[in-house]
Scaffold this motif. Structure first.
Motif, PDB file in Angstrom:
ATOM      1  N   UNK A 293     -23.272  -6.924   0.641  1.00  0.00           N
ATOM      2  CA  UNK A 293     -23.045  -6.081   0.511  1.00  0.00           C
ATOM      3  C   UNK A 293     -22.778  -5.132   0.918  1.00  0.00           C
ATOM      4  N   UNK A 294     -22.517  -4.078   1.771  1.00  0.00           N
ATOM      5  CA  UNK A 294     -21.684  -3.051   1.087  1.00  0.00           C
ATOM      6  C   UNK A 294     -21.031  -3.136   3.104  1.00  0.00           C
ATOM      7  N   UNK A 295     -21.966  -2.780   3.641  1.00  0.00           N
ATOM      8  CA  UNK A 295     -21.156  -2.725   5.549  1.00  0.00           C
ATOM      9  C   UNK A 295     -20.489  -3.907   5.574  1.00  0.00           C
ATOM     10  N   UNK A 296     -20.597  -4.242   4.907  1.00  0.00           N
ATOM     11  CA  UNK A 296     -19.551  -6.109   5.217  1.00  0.00           C
ATOM     12  C   UNK A 296     -18.039  -5.867   5.203  1.00  0.00           C
ATOM     13  N   UNK A 297     -17.849  -4.473   4.377  1.00  0.00           N
ATOM     14  CA  UNK A 297     -16.783  -4.479   3.385  1.00  0.00           C
ATOM     15  C   UNK A 297     -15.883  -3.586   4.105  1.00  0.00           C
TER      16      UNK A 297
ATOM     17  N   UNK B 271       0.509  -1.399  -0.123  1.00  0.00           N
ATOM     18  CA  UNK B 271      -0.619  -0.455  -0.293  1.00  0.00           C
ATOM     19  C   UNK B 271       1.337   1.527  -0.305  1.00  0.00           C
ATOM     20  N   UNK B 272       1.718   1.282   0.959  1.00  0.00           N
ATOM     21  CA  UNK B 272       2.871   2.355   0.895  1.00  0.00           C
ATOM     22  C   UNK B 272       4.005   3.056  -0.920  1.00  0.00           C
TER      23      UNK B 272
ATOM     24  N   UNK C  95     -11.231 -10.067  -4.682  1.00  0.00           N
ATOM     25  CA  UNK C  95     -10.918  -8.159  -5.066  1.00  0.00           C
ATOM     26  C   UNK C  95     -11.268  -7.040  -3.611  1.00  0.00           C
ATOM     27  N   UNK C  96     -11.568  -7.753  -2.770  1.00  0.00           N
ATOM     28  CA  UNK C  96     -11.350  -7.048  -1.208  1.00  0.00           C
ATOM     29  C   UNK C  96     -10.287  -6.777  -0.592  1.00  0.00           C
ATOM     30  N   UNK C  97     -10.135  -8.567  -0.515  1.00  0.00           N
ATOM     31  CA  UNK C  97      -8.899  -8.755   0.307  1.00  0.00           C
ATOM     32  C   UNK C  97      -7.353  -7.459  -0.365  1.00  0.00           C
ATOM     33  N   UNK C  98      -7.394  -8.335  -1.849  1.00  0.00           N
ATOM     34  CA  UNK C  98      -6.181  -6.850  -2.301  1.00  0.00           C
ATOM     35  C   UNK C  98      -6.895  -5.463  -2.280  1.00  0.00           C
ATOM     36  N   UNK C  99      -8.299  -5.366  -2.477  1.00  0.00           N
ATOM     37  CA  UNK C  99      -8.223  -3.954  -1.896  1.00  0.00           C
ATOM     38  C   UNK C  99      -7.125  -3.453  -0.441  1.00  0.00           C
TER      39      UNK C  99
ATOM     40  N   UNK D 176     -13.040   0.846  -2.852  1.00  0.00           N
ATOM     41  CA  UNK D 176     -11.526   1.327  -3.458  1.00  0.00           C
ATOM     42  C   UNK D 176     -11.071   1.290  -1.409  1.00  0.00           C
ATOM     43  N   UNK D 177      -9.914   1.061  -1.454  1.00  0.00           N
ATOM     44  CA  UNK D 177      -9.281   1.233   0.081  1.00  0.00           C
ATOM     45  C   UNK D 177      -9.763   2.589   0.745  1.00  0.00           C
ATOM     46  N   UNK D 178      -9.828   2.345   1.872  1.00  0.00           N
ATOM     47  CA  UNK D 178     -10.561   2.983   3.057  1.00  0.00           C
ATOM     48  C   UNK D 178      -9.471   4.048   3.933  1.00  0.00           C
ATOM     49  N   UNK D 179      -8.470   3.810   3.685  1.00  0.00           N
ATOM     50  CA  UNK D 179      -7.130   4.890   3.982  1.00  0.00           C
ATOM     51  C   UNK D 179      -5.823   5.572   3.457  1.00  0.00           C
ATOM     52  N   UNK D 180      -6.940   5.761   2.365  1.00  0.00           N
ATOM     53  CA  UNK D 180      -5.629   6.478   1.342  1.00  0.00           C
ATOM     54  C   UNK D 180      -6.462   6.899  -0.147  1.00  0.00           C
TER      55      UNK D 180
END
Length: 307
Positions: free
Chosen positions: A149-153, A70-71, A132-136, A272-276
């Motif tokens: 559902x979006x709440x779980x991701x 991610x960096x 895909x969610x794991x790689x994100x 998309x990743x939430x942290x950047x």
């Protein structure tokens, strides 16, 4: 550790080859190998095993990749965004698509990217939502179209629409003659489904649980093409969006039927990743995904209810 070493390490890990990484980074292979050795010396651990298949990550290498992927991507995006300020978006975007969406969108997205954004290098990765969610989360991917559902991701989400699914069976199964089946009938059949970590399986398990039914899943397939080929072979039924099956249905290899009383719908999301923050190039590809989805709906190629 410096950024150049981490960039080299990340490229070799992704491509599994020093020579391929050297071609991508436009660095001589001996210099690339030297950077890896310096990194291994600093960390006092081997990061790769070298064999006939190429460069394979060790456990230490897997840990380093998980912590730094991610960096590296964020630093690449900073460079790309600064360069994009002077003109159209540029840089590399890794886009994940679930197989049923990839069938409809991937070629169209590739064509539009080349036409509109020659400075963007688009890498399309096809897999199920769970992968895909794991790689994100690991920062190895910039963007993905996945099922909710979006709440779980725990990702940054934009609703794309809701996708219907139909009953799918082999030639001679009678589905095309019936045209419509009850969900209870379908859930009593032998089913071919992805494993439990994927959204389609969760959707069908939920439908069965509401009816207090137990599914008969004899074969699991975590590949869209394997799944449809197993159904073609007459080993069971499945549920999929009709947009992903046009060729097989037209050729008579598969039969489909709608599900009575509005069958299960799947929430389709752009994640998309939430942290950047995403780059300008990522934002451009997101806009293309939305516009091409609408175009497919308008052209009758995709029965999706836009969000």
């Amino acid at each position: 550790m410096d950024f150049r070493q981490l960039k080299t390490f990340s490229s070799v890990a992704e491509l599994g080859s020093l020579s391929k990484a050297a071609d991508r980074l436009r660095i001589a292979q001996p210099a690339l190998s030297r950077q890896i050795k310096l990194l291994e010396h600093e960390l006092r651990a081997e990061l790769f095993t070298r064999n006939g298949r190429g460069m394979v990550l060790t456990e230490a290498g897997k840990l380093l990749l998980a912590r730094t992927a991610g960096i590296v991507r964020q630093l690449d995006q900073i460079r790309d965004d600064i360069q994009s300020q002077a003109g159209s978006p540029s840089g590399r975007v890794v886009l994940g698509l679930v197989p049923t969406v990839s069938y409809v969108l991937s070629a169209r997205l590739a064509r539009r990217t080349v036409e509109r954004y020659p400075g963007i290098s688009l890498c399309i990765v096809e897999s199920y939502s769970g992968h895909l969610t794991e790689w994100l989360h690991r920062g190895e991917m910039d963007l993905a179209v996945v099922y909710g559902p979006s709440a779980d991701l725990h990702l940054s989400m934009q609703a794309l629409g809701r996708d219907s699914v139909v009953a799918v069976g082999p030639r001679g199964s009678g589905l095309s003659r019936k045209k419509r089946v009850e969900i209870d009938w379908l859930l009593r059949q032998k089913l071919v489904l992805p494993s439990h970590s994927h959204g389609l399986r969760a959707l069908i398990e939920h439908a069965a649980a509401k009816r207090k039914m137990r599914l008969d899943v004899q074969i699991e397939a975590d590949s869209f093409r394997v799944l449809t080929s197993i159904v073609e072979a007459g080993l069971g039924f499945t549920l999929l969006p009709p947009s992903s099956l046009r060729e097989q249905v037209a050729d008579g290899r598969l039969e489909i039927a709608t599900i009575a009383k509005q069958g299960p719908m799947r929430e389709l999301l752009v994640a998309a990743p939430i942290d950047h923050p995403g780059s300008a190039a990522t934002a451009a590809i997101t806009a293309l995904v939305r516009s091409e989805t609408k175009a497919c709906r308008d052209e009758g190629l995709w029965d999706i209810r836009l969000g």
